[in-house]
Design a protein around this motif. Structure first.
Motif, PDB file in Angstrom:
ATOM      1  N   ASP A 140       0.827  -1.209   0.000  1.00 14.22           N
ATOM      2  CA  ASP A 140       0.000   0.000   0.000  1.00 14.22           C
ATOM      3  C   ASP A 140       0.865   1.264   0.000  1.00 14.22           C
ATOM      4  N   ASP A 141       2.007   1.198   0.652  1.00 13.58           N
ATOM      5  CA  ASP A 141       2.975   2.303   0.681  1.00 13.58           C
ATOM      6  C   ASP A 141       2.326   3.613   1.133  1.00 13.58           C
ATOM      7  N   GLN A 142       1.506   3.528   2.186  1.00 21.02           N
ATOM      8  CA  GLN A 142       0.851   4.720   2.723  1.00 21.02           C
ATOM      9  C   GLN A 142       1.492   5.226   4.006  1.00 21.02           C
ATOM     10  N   ALA A 143       2.121   4.333   4.763  1.00 22.54           N
ATOM     11  CA  ALA A 143       2.582   4.678   6.104  1.00 22.54           C
ATOM     12  C   ALA A 143       3.836   5.538   6.072  1.00 22.54           C
ATOM     13  N   LEU A 144       3.971   6.368   7.086  1.00 22.59           N
ATOM     14  CA  LEU A 144       5.195   7.131   7.289  1.00 22.59           C
ATOM     15  C   LEU A 144       6.366   6.191   7.575  1.00 22.59           C
ATOM     16  N   ALA A 145       6.092   5.159   8.380  1.00 25.93           N
ATOM     17  CA  ALA A 145       7.116   4.163   8.711  1.00 25.93           C
ATOM     18  C   ALA A 145       6.424   2.916   9.240  1.00 25.93           C
ATOM     19  N   ILE A 146       7.051   1.766   9.004  1.00 35.55           N
ATOM     20  CA  ILE A 146       6.562   0.492   9.534  1.00 35.55           C
ATOM     21  C   ILE A 146       7.734  -0.193  10.223  1.00 35.55           C
ATOM     22  N   THR A 147       7.578  -0.493  11.501  1.00 35.77           N
ATOM     23  CA  THR A 147       8.613  -1.186  12.264  1.00 35.77           C
ATOM     24  C   THR A 147       8.062  -2.521  12.737  1.00 35.77           C
ATOM     25  N   THR A 148       8.772  -3.589  12.431  1.00 35.67           N
ATOM     26  CA  THR A 148       8.384  -4.918  12.892  1.00 35.67           C
ATOM     27  C   THR A 148       9.333  -5.356  13.992  1.00 35.67           C
ATOM     28  N   LEU A 149       8.808  -5.603  15.171  1.00 37.01           N
ATOM     29  CA  LEU A 149       9.635  -6.035  16.290  1.00 37.01           C
ATOM     30  C   LEU A 149       9.756  -7.554  16.290  1.00 37.01           C
ATOM     31  N   THR A 150      10.966  -8.043  16.278  1.00 39.31           N
ATOM     32  CA  THR A 150      11.291  -9.466  16.315  1.00 39.31           C
ATOM     33  C   THR A 150      12.497  -9.645  17.230  1.00 39.31           C
ATOM     34  N   LYS A 151      12.954 -10.872  17.368  1.00 40.51           N
ATOM     35  CA  LYS A 151      14.168 -11.091  18.170  1.00 40.51           C
ATOM     36  C   LYS A 151      15.366 -10.379  17.541  1.00 40.51           C
ATOM     37  N   GLU A 152      15.357 -10.249  16.218  1.00 41.33           N
ATOM     38  CA  GLU A 152      16.453  -9.542  15.548  1.00 41.33           C
ATOM     39  C   GLU A 152      16.487  -8.056  15.933  1.00 41.33           C
ATOM     40  N   SER A 153      15.310  -7.484  16.225  1.00 42.12           N
ATOM     41  CA  SER A 153      15.260  -6.082  16.650  1.00 42.12           C
ATOM     42  C   SER A 153      16.028  -5.860  17.935  1.00 42.12           C
ATOM     43  N   PHE A 154      16.159  -6.935  18.723  1.00 44.70           N
ATOM     44  CA  PHE A 154      16.853  -6.861  20.003  1.00 44.70           C
ATOM     45  C   PHE A 154      18.215  -7.555  19.938  1.00 44.70           C
ATOM     46  N   ALA A 155      18.641  -7.855  18.693  1.00 42.93           N
ATOM     47  CA  ALA A 155      19.964  -8.458  18.456  1.00 42.93           C
ATOM     48  C   ALA A 155      20.176  -9.700  19.313  1.00 42.93           C
ATOM     49  N   HIS A 156      19.159 -10.552  19.335  1.00 42.12           N
ATOM     50  CA  HIS A 156      19.227 -11.745  20.178  1.00 42.12           C
ATOM     51  C   HIS A 156      18.841 -12.962  19.356  1.00 42.12           C
ATOM     52  N   SER A 157      19.530 -14.058  19.588  1.00 35.72           N
ATOM     53  CA  SER A 157      19.269 -15.278  18.818  1.00 35.72           C
ATOM     54  C   SER A 157      18.300 -16.213  19.518  1.00 35.72           C
ATOM     55  N   GLU A 158      18.186 -16.106  20.850  1.00 38.38           N
ATOM     56  CA  GLU A 158      17.301 -16.996  21.588  1.00 38.38           C
ATOM     57  C   GLU A 158      15.852 -16.525  21.464  1.00 38.38           C
ATOM     58  N   GLU A 159      14.959 -17.462  21.268  1.00 37.89           N
ATOM     59  CA  GLU A 159      13.558 -17.155  20.996  1.00 37.89           C
ATOM     60  C   GLU A 159      12.782 -16.920  22.284  1.00 37.89           C
ATOM     61  N   LEU A 160      11.802 -16.041  22.199  1.00 44.75           N
ATOM     62  CA  LEU A 160      10.821 -15.850  23.256  1.00 44.75           C
ATOM     63  C   LEU A 160       9.442 -16.191  22.707  1.00 44.75           C
ATOM     64  N   ILE A 161       8.661 -16.943  23.484  1.00 47.93           N
ATOM     65  CA  ILE A 161       7.269 -17.119  23.086  1.00 47.93           C
ATOM     66  C   ILE A 161       6.544 -15.804  23.307  1.00 47.93           C
ATOM     67  N   ASP A 162       5.392 -15.665  22.670  1.00 45.64           N
ATOM     68  CA  ASP A 162       4.743 -14.350  22.568  1.00 45.64           C
ATOM     69  C   ASP A 162       4.493 -13.683  23.914  1.00 45.64           C
ATOM     70  N   VAL A 163       4.015 -14.439  24.895  1.00 45.31           N
ATOM     71  CA  VAL A 163       3.638 -13.808  26.172  1.00 45.31           C
ATOM     72  C   VAL A 163       4.850 -13.195  26.857  1.00 45.31           C
ATOM     73  N   TRP A 164       6.031 -13.777  26.654  1.00 43.13           N
ATOM     74  CA  TRP A 164       7.251 -13.231  27.243  1.00 43.13           C
ATOM     75  C   TRP A 164       7.881 -12.179  26.344  1.00 43.13           C
ATOM     76  N   ALA A 165       7.734 -12.325  25.028  1.00 41.40           N
ATOM     77  CA  ALA A 165       8.234 -11.294  24.108  1.00 41.40           C
ATOM     78  C   ALA A 165       7.533  -9.968  24.343  1.00 41.40           C
ATOM     79  N   GLY A 166       6.318 -10.024  24.882  1.00 44.11           N
ATOM     80  CA  GLY A 166       5.598  -8.793  25.194  1.00 44.11           C
ATOM     81  C   GLY A 166       6.356  -7.882  26.132  1.00 44.11           C
ATOM     82  N   LEU A 167       7.248  -8.436  26.954  1.00 43.70           N
ATOM     83  CA  LEU A 167       8.003  -7.609  27.902  1.00 43.70           C
ATOM     84  C   LEU A 167       9.000  -6.687  27.184  1.00 43.70           C
ATOM     85  N   PRO A 168       9.920  -7.201  26.377  1.00 39.96           N
ATOM     86  CA  PRO A 168      10.788  -6.265  25.651  1.00 39.96           C
ATOM     87  C   PRO A 168      10.043  -5.442  24.610  1.00 39.96           C
ATOM     88  N   TYR A 169       8.956  -5.987  24.044  1.00 44.44           N
ATOM     89  CA  TYR A 169       8.172  -5.194  23.097  1.00 44.44           C
ATOM     90  C   TYR A 169       7.597  -3.946  23.770  1.00 44.44           C
TER      91      TYR A 169
END
Length: 374
Positions: free
Chosen positions: A302-331
């Protein structure tokens, strides 16, 4: 001189933002302390909970007002999945205004009440209404204030147990930050403990605070007028809290919205324009992730947004996975910091973004009415 979120203590105190910055940054330590606090009290907690959980028809309600309500929103789906019980998030503001629609007389009910101060009028009233309406009602109070009404009213009551959060979680700032996440961690530690996930979440957050805050400060200079937070399942509860943090800390200057990725197409997507920034909370679940990726691809097309940021483990430079309920903390920590920078850059005072008093740290102006017995 000590700095917090790139600002010196003197600069923070001059703009009345010291406590907000401090309480955001202390969270990784607080998460570890909250989990340890549950472990040290586990024998007493389990002894009190055991006869309740032995009731197969026990209903569990997670409740609070505002940010405290979003604790339940963020963890109820996970707790239902992990415990095999129906765990419901119902705000105290809904219970107080419509108690007979939410409370069921003949079903034994455990009400888990969250409160930073424990003095919100609806929080106290919801406990009393639950006792009035439900024949067999029990109360687990999770609060940051040992002197608040929620904690003190639970003392000496056979049907109540109060768990206090670690010292320092009774936020001095207007916006709830470490109080929110400490109550979230504590509930998970009681009903679905995962010590390794607490540690990974803390490491994600610590790494981000150390290495990525400058980049986020620069990102916060975007001329954003609308901020949209998207997350599926319990991450939608984190999205609600993120949207509230932006609204509170910018004193409404940046409008915010939250939704699930699938729900966003059903009307809310019409708010997208060149002033809209999107923060997308990526799920670690392979099934859910398919829906996340579909909407993300659509938003980019659509290319309408000013910016789109997707938060993942890579956003936090970490290789170990978090399940969603715990990922909510750093998010949510990421979003708290973003909201803080938006506030500082707009020359708002984060510790008290509404000094004229229309919105207060502990809600005022609520008239409580008695519920007539049927």
């Amino acid at each position: 001189m000590t700095t917090l979120l790139t600002y010196t203590e003197d600069a923070l105190k001059a703009q009345n933002g010291y406590w907000t910055a401090k309480e955001i940054c202390q969270q990784p330590r607080i998460w570890r302390e909250a989990a340890a606090n549950v472990d040290s009290n586990r024998a007493d907690i389990n002894a009190w909970l055991a006869p309740l959980l032995a009731q197969s028809d026990l209903r569990i309600i997670l409740t609070g007002a505002g940010t405290s309500a979003y604790v339940g929103d963020a963890i109820a789906p996970h707790l239902s999945q992990q415990t095999g019980r129906l765990v419901e998030a119902i705000s105290t503001t809904d219970i107080v205004s419509n108690a007979p629609q939410y409370l069921l007389k003949n079903i034994p009910t455990l009400v888990i009440s969250y409160g930073r101060s424990g003095n919100s009028p609806e929080s106290v009233a919801a406990v009393k209404l639950a006792d009035q309406v439900v024949d067999n009602c029990y109360h687990l109070v999770i609060t940051c204030n040992p002197e608040g009404a929620l904690a003190t009213n639970a003392q000496g009551q056979d049907n109540a147990f109060s768990l206090l959060m670690p010292e320092g979680t009774l936020d001095q700032s207007f916006a709830m930050t470490s109080s929110f996440t400490s109550m979230l961690v504590s509930t998970l530690a009681i009903f679905a403990p995962q010590a390794e996930q607490v540690e990974i979440a803390a490491q994600w957050a610590e790494g981000f605070i150390t290495n990525n805050v400058e980049a986020l400060k620069e990102k916060a200079t975007l001329s954003t007028q609308r901020l949209v937070f998207l997350g599926a399942g319990g991450l939608q509860g984190i999205a609600r809290e993120a949207a509230l943090k932006v609204l509170e800390l910018t004193a409404g200057q940046v409008l915010s919205y939250c939704e699930s990725p699938l729900g966003f197409r059903h009307g809310p997507k019409s708010l997208m324009d060149e002033t809209t920034e999107v923060i997308f909370f990526s799920s670690s679940d392979d099934y859910t992730k398919q829906y996340d990726q579909d909407l993300l691809a659509e938003l980019h097309r659509d290319d309408q947004a000013l910016a789109i940021t997707t938060l993942t483990k890579e956003s936090f430079a970490h290789s170990e996975e978090l399940i969603d309920v715990w990922a909510g903390l750093p998010y949510i920590l990421y979003c708290q910091i973003l909201a803080f920078f938006k506030s500082m850059q707009a020359n708002i005072t984060p510790d008290n973004p509404c000094p004229t008093g229309e919105v207060n740290r502990v809600v005022q102006g609520v008239t409580l009415y008695p519920l007539k017995a049927e």
